[in-house]
Design a protein around this motif. Structure first.
Motif, short mmCIF file in Angstrom:
data_model
loop_
_atom_site.label_atom_id
_atom_site.label_comp_id
_atom_site.label_asym_id
_atom_site.label_seq_id
_atom_site.Cartn_x
_atom_site.Cartn_y
_atom_site.Cartn_z
N ARG A 92 -35.92 32.28 0.76
CA ARG A 92 -35.18 33.09 0.17
C ARG A 92 -34.46 32.90 -0.93
O ARG A 92 -34.32 30.94 -1.45
N ASP A 149 -29.94 34.42 -2.72
CA ASP A 149 -30.14 35.41 -0.98
C ASP A 149 -30.89 36.60 -0.90
O ASP A 149 -30.74 36.31 0.18
N ARG A 158 -31.73 30.45 -3.39
CA ARG A 158 -30.77 29.96 -2.76
C ARG A 158 -29.31 30.66 -3.39
O ARG A 158 -28.02 30.22 -3.13
#
Length: 214
Positions: free
Chosen positions: A108, A113, A110
């Motif tokens: 994902r 998300d 950072r």
């Protein structure tokens, strides 16, 4: 355009909040991968076509293709490291470390998300579904969902500003978050350090299951 240091002082996680269509595309692409693995190619193709969502392309362009005051909020930060003529020799880490970072971060971004997918998995879909998972040389010729979700590594301190390839300087990023920042440090665009937030690690595998079964 560069704003003065007094403007847009509020820090944020990412340039823009992800639009709902990004999560929808991730769900559709994941279903396409599962259908491909069981041999239902027609349904896989249908899911991929539905994930090629125009709004995602517009979202990506608003971050990665042009600089705007509202989105990028670029400002002068006197303490920011300078651009260097002599940089860390190796621009990117090894493939092994790259995959370690993706797994650490739960595949994902950072910053925002958003789920990301393995480049190798993306190429498998491109090769097997050249029309539904289109991938041309120009951004507009690339599948909007796959292009945004293609996994990239972002240097917290950019390579051009002296950043190295240590794990504490590397994070997983989606396409817009990676290319939108360019060579700016986080403070220059008002972004929070993603290491302030725990990664989301669950059963999302970045479609690496396609690689294992290919």
């Amino acid at each position: 355009m560069i704003m003065s240091g007094d403007n847009f002082l509020e820090l944020r996680r990412s340039f823009l909040k992800p639009i709902p269509q990004i999560s929808l595309a991730a769900e559709l692409i994941s279903k396409a991968a599962d259908c491909f693995l069981i041999g239902d190619l027609d349904l896989a193709q249908d899911y991929l076509k539905k994930a090629d969502i125009t709004e995602i392309g517009e979202f990506t362009r608003s971050i990665a293709s042009c600089i705007s005051v509202e989105v990028h909020r670029v400002r002068v930060v006197e303490s920011a490291p300078p651009y260097l003529t002599e940089r860390v020799t190796k621009r990117m880490p090894s493939k092994s470390l790259e995959n370690q970072i993706y797994n650490r971060d739960g595949w994902r971004c950072r910053f925002c998300d958003s789920k990301v997918i393995s480049k190798t998995a993306r190429k498998i879909l491109n090769e097997n579904f050249p029309d539904a998972a289109r991938w041309g040389s120009k951004n507009i010729q690339k599948h909007y969902g796959l292009a945004l979700m293609e996994s990239t590594l972002d240097h917290i301190t950019p390579h051009s500003r002296g950043g190295d390839n240590e794990p504490n300087n590397l994070v997983t990023a989606c396409g817009p978050c990676q290319f939108g920042r360019g060579g700016w440090v986080l403070d220059e665009v008002g972004l929070l350090n993603p290491f302030l937030f725990e990664p989301i690690v669950d059963d999302w595998d970045g479609l690496t299951r396609l690689i294992k079964n290919h």
